[in-house]
Scaffold this motif. Sequence first.
Motif, PDB file in Angstrom:
ATOM      1  N   UNK A  49      21.106  28.476  24.151  1.00 16.76           N
ATOM      2  CA  UNK A  49      22.015  28.966  24.857  1.00 16.76           C
ATOM      3  C   UNK A  49      23.206  28.112  25.348  1.00 16.76           C
ATOM      4  N   UNK A  50      23.027  27.002  25.728  1.00 17.04           N
ATOM      5  CA  UNK A  50      23.937  26.094  26.157  1.00 17.04           C
ATOM      6  C   UNK A  50      24.587  25.464  24.882  1.00 17.04           C
ATOM      7  N   UNK A  51      24.343  25.733  23.710  1.00 15.32           N
ATOM      8  CA  UNK A  51      25.142  25.358  22.556  1.00 15.32           C
ATOM      9  C   UNK A  51      26.064  26.700  22.353  1.00 15.32           C
TER      10      UNK A  51
ATOM     11  N   UNK B  79      28.439  34.669  25.220  1.00 11.13           N
ATOM     12  CA  UNK B  79      28.833  33.366  25.527  1.00 11.13           C
ATOM     13  C   UNK B  79      29.728  32.752  24.664  1.00 11.13           C
ATOM     14  N   UNK B  80      29.425  32.742  23.435  1.00 11.71           N
ATOM     15  CA  UNK B  80      30.179  31.927  22.538  1.00 11.71           C
ATOM     16  C   UNK B  80      31.704  32.702  22.185  1.00 11.71           C
ATOM     17  N   UNK B  81      31.829  33.801  22.584  1.00  5.83           N
ATOM     18  CA  UNK B  81      33.180  34.420  22.370  1.00  5.83           C
ATOM     19  C   UNK B  81      34.050  34.615  23.496  1.00  5.83           C
ATOM     20  N   UNK B  82      33.498  33.858  24.759  1.00  5.54           N
ATOM     21  CA  UNK B  82      34.244  33.992  26.127  1.00  5.54           C
ATOM     22  C   UNK B  82      35.381  33.504  26.077  1.00  5.54           C
ATOM     23  N   UNK B  83      35.535  32.046  25.639  1.00  4.77           N
ATOM     24  CA  UNK B  83      36.908  31.373  25.393  1.00  4.77           C
ATOM     25  C   UNK B  83      37.657  32.022  24.506  1.00  4.77           C
ATOM     26  N   UNK B  84      37.344  32.189  23.344  1.00  6.72           N
ATOM     27  CA  UNK B  84      38.054  32.718  22.280  1.00  6.72           C
ATOM     28  C   UNK B  84      38.850  34.028  22.661  1.00  6.72           C
ATOM     29  N   UNK B  85      38.161  34.782  23.242  1.00 14.03           N
ATOM     30  CA  UNK B  85      38.505  36.203  23.719  1.00 14.03           C
ATOM     31  C   UNK B  85      39.708  35.903  24.804  1.00 14.03           C
ATOM     32  N   UNK B  86      39.382  35.201  26.044  1.00 13.91           N
ATOM     33  CA  UNK B  86      40.360  35.086  27.048  1.00 13.91           C
ATOM     34  C   UNK B  86      41.642  34.455  26.525  1.00 13.91           C
ATOM     35  N   UNK B  87      41.545  33.447  25.725  1.00 11.14           N
ATOM     36  CA  UNK B  87      42.576  32.638  25.122  1.00 11.14           C
ATOM     37  C   UNK B  87      43.455  33.354  24.256  1.00 11.14           C
ATOM     38  N   UNK B  88      42.724  34.300  23.553  1.00  7.80           N
ATOM     39  CA  UNK B  88      43.686  35.112  22.563  1.00  7.80           C
ATOM     40  C   UNK B  88      44.464  35.860  23.362  1.00  7.80           C
ATOM     41  N   UNK B  89      43.803  36.675  24.288  1.00  8.46           N
ATOM     42  CA  UNK B  89      44.593  37.444  25.174  1.00  8.46           C
ATOM     43  C   UNK B  89      45.754  36.842  25.817  1.00  8.46           C
TER      44      UNK B  89
ATOM     45  N   UNK C  80      30.252  18.821  21.839  1.00  9.06           N
ATOM     46  CA  UNK C  80      30.143  19.942  20.774  1.00  9.06           C
ATOM     47  C   UNK C  80      31.445  19.652  20.146  1.00  9.06           C
ATOM     48  N   UNK C  81      31.236  19.459  18.687  1.00  9.12           N
ATOM     49  CA  UNK C  81      32.622  19.600  17.862  1.00  9.12           C
ATOM     50  C   UNK C  81      32.433  19.950  16.335  1.00  9.12           C
ATOM     51  N   UNK C  82      33.317  20.883  16.110  1.00  8.82           N
ATOM     52  CA  UNK C  82      33.328  21.279  14.512  1.00  8.82           C
ATOM     53  C   UNK C  82      31.999  21.888  14.265  1.00  8.82           C
ATOM     54  N   UNK C  83      31.442  22.730  15.102  1.00  8.51           N
ATOM     55  CA  UNK C  83      30.231  23.393  14.851  1.00  8.51           C
ATOM     56  C   UNK C  83      28.648  22.824  15.245  1.00  8.51           C
ATOM     57  N   UNK C  84      28.971  21.636  15.704  1.00  9.41           N
ATOM     58  CA  UNK C  84      27.769  20.815  15.936  1.00  9.41           C
ATOM     59  C   UNK C  84      27.675  20.530  17.345  1.00  9.41           C
ATOM     60  N   UNK C  85      26.503  20.605  18.070  1.00  8.85           N
ATOM     61  CA  UNK C  85      26.255  19.833  19.297  1.00  8.85           C
ATOM     62  C   UNK C  85      25.741  18.481  19.245  1.00  8.85           C
ATOM     63  N   UNK C  86      26.254  17.674  20.163  1.00  9.65           N
ATOM     64  CA  UNK C  86      25.942  16.255  20.009  1.00  9.65           C
ATOM     65  C   UNK C  86      24.653  16.137  20.882  1.00  9.65           C
ATOM     66  N   UNK C  87      23.606  15.541  20.287  1.00 16.06           N
ATOM     67  CA  UNK C  87      22.356  15.329  20.711  1.00 16.06           C
ATOM     68  C   UNK C  87      22.299  14.445  22.019  1.00 16.06           C
ATOM     69  N   UNK C  88      21.722  14.548  22.950  1.00 12.70           N
ATOM     70  CA  UNK C  88      21.619  13.616  24.231  1.00 12.70           C
ATOM     71  C   UNK C  88      22.695  14.187  25.290  1.00 12.70           C
ATOM     72  N   UNK C  89      23.801  14.908  24.901  1.00 14.97           N
ATOM     73  CA  UNK C  89      24.543  15.196  26.203  1.00 14.97           C
ATOM     74  C   UNK C  89      23.814  16.044  27.078  1.00 14.97           C
ATOM     75  N   UNK C  90      23.884  16.080  28.140  1.00 11.56           N
ATOM     76  CA  UNK C  90      23.611  17.047  29.233  1.00 11.56           C
ATOM     77  C   UNK C  90      24.488  17.161  30.395  1.00 11.56           C
ATOM     78  N   UNK C  91      24.372  18.509  30.871  1.00  8.39           N
ATOM     79  CA  UNK C  91      25.210  18.594  31.954  1.00  8.39           C
ATOM     80  C   UNK C  91      24.493  18.319  33.302  1.00  8.39           C
ATOM     81  N   UNK C  92      25.336  18.633  34.258  1.00  6.67           N
ATOM     82  CA  UNK C  92      24.640  18.313  35.588  1.00  6.67           C
ATOM     83  C   UNK C  92      24.680  19.519  36.379  1.00  6.67           C
TER      84      UNK C  92
END
Length: 431
Positions: A74-76, A321-331, A415-427
Amino acid sequence: MGMKFQIDDACWLGDDGWFHRGTIRIANDRIAKLESDYASDAPSGDEIVVPGLIDAHVHLREPGQAYKEGIANGTVAALKGGATTVLDMPNNRPPIATRALFEQKRALFARKSRVNYGLFWQTTDGGAPAPETAAGAKIYMAQSSSLPAIGNADALARIFRVQDLVVVHAEDEREFFHGVEKSFPHRGKLSHHLRRPRAAVSAALKSIETALRKTPAKARPRLVVAHCGTVDEIEWVRKMKRAGYDVWAETCPHYFLLTEEDYLRRGAALQVNPPLRTEEDRAAIFEAVKNGGIDFVSTDHAPHAPAEKAGENPPSGIAGLEWLGPILLTLAKRGEISWKRYLEISGQNAARCFGIEARGGIRAGDWADLAFVAFGKAAKGVREKIATRAKFRPYEEFDFAARVRATMVNGQIAWSNGRARSGVRGREVFA
Ligand SMILES: [Zn+2]
């Protein structure tokens, strides 16, 4: 981390709603310095940097139903949508209504979440206040887990006295229609939006108002009306704000992009709680997103396994979740919302509402949570892979003009170009 680097020749959306071109310097997980060479009121190219979005309403389904999504997956989806902070709802199996369960869930997020996070506490009548480290308390006026719904104004008032911040699912389930009507489609059953009529929303708002008035002003919590989907909620929140109540309004893209007609056409995939409503409701929500009335846009990301949605009794929920930014940015790119408004609804207001510090903007001293965005040709013709396990595009008929190319969380490309970097974690944002 002690890492220092800079992003040169960047075009970022500043906190003033202007686009700045220059250098973003990052040090120790944060934005150290912004060197703006010039500013303009529109992007000066096809690539921009915006603050990582804050999605204040997701259901990642873990613990309990990780097969539907899970924290890691889900976080990807969040990163793909440009979101760097999510607030996760507590209607897990079992619901997060005890300290022990809350701590277990925190430990899972600490280990697995690729974005920053906060967790909600589920209220019960007579239950304990939400822990200090919780985002707030969630009140379900329609049953959403093994716990009973919070039914009436008296129960609400008892909860209001105990909690500091409540997010309310405002549908009174006592107004739901349980009959069977043969003349309707969908396997002889009454359509979802008619089984959960809008009368349930107005009944809930009435009870909330009664309970707020009953509660002494000093004891009243901040109150967020979750996922507003009707004109009634917009008008009620406006009235309460004017009367001085600390009331906030959240909506989700499906309430301003889709209607009950779309649900009738596309079926169970667009079955969601609260249900999609009329064109009049959709237009009112969109107007409130553009010009005020809605404080922030969340996804209510609520994924289900494709086989469940195809079954006899499909569960309710849309994964977005994966379309939130693209939708608001498009608007914003199309000029349907101003860039200043974009900042408010995509993170600033949610940060203020929930007390999330130093996130939701690009300012010196803030955490370096950034989304790298492409417009125009770079946004089109990309064969994107669906990240969510729901494996369904609710917004496939929306004409996207923006795409997130990469997402940075606390100064690290996650995350970049369709891939999540392993090992990166949020706080955890409330720790
Ligand atoms: Zn929800």
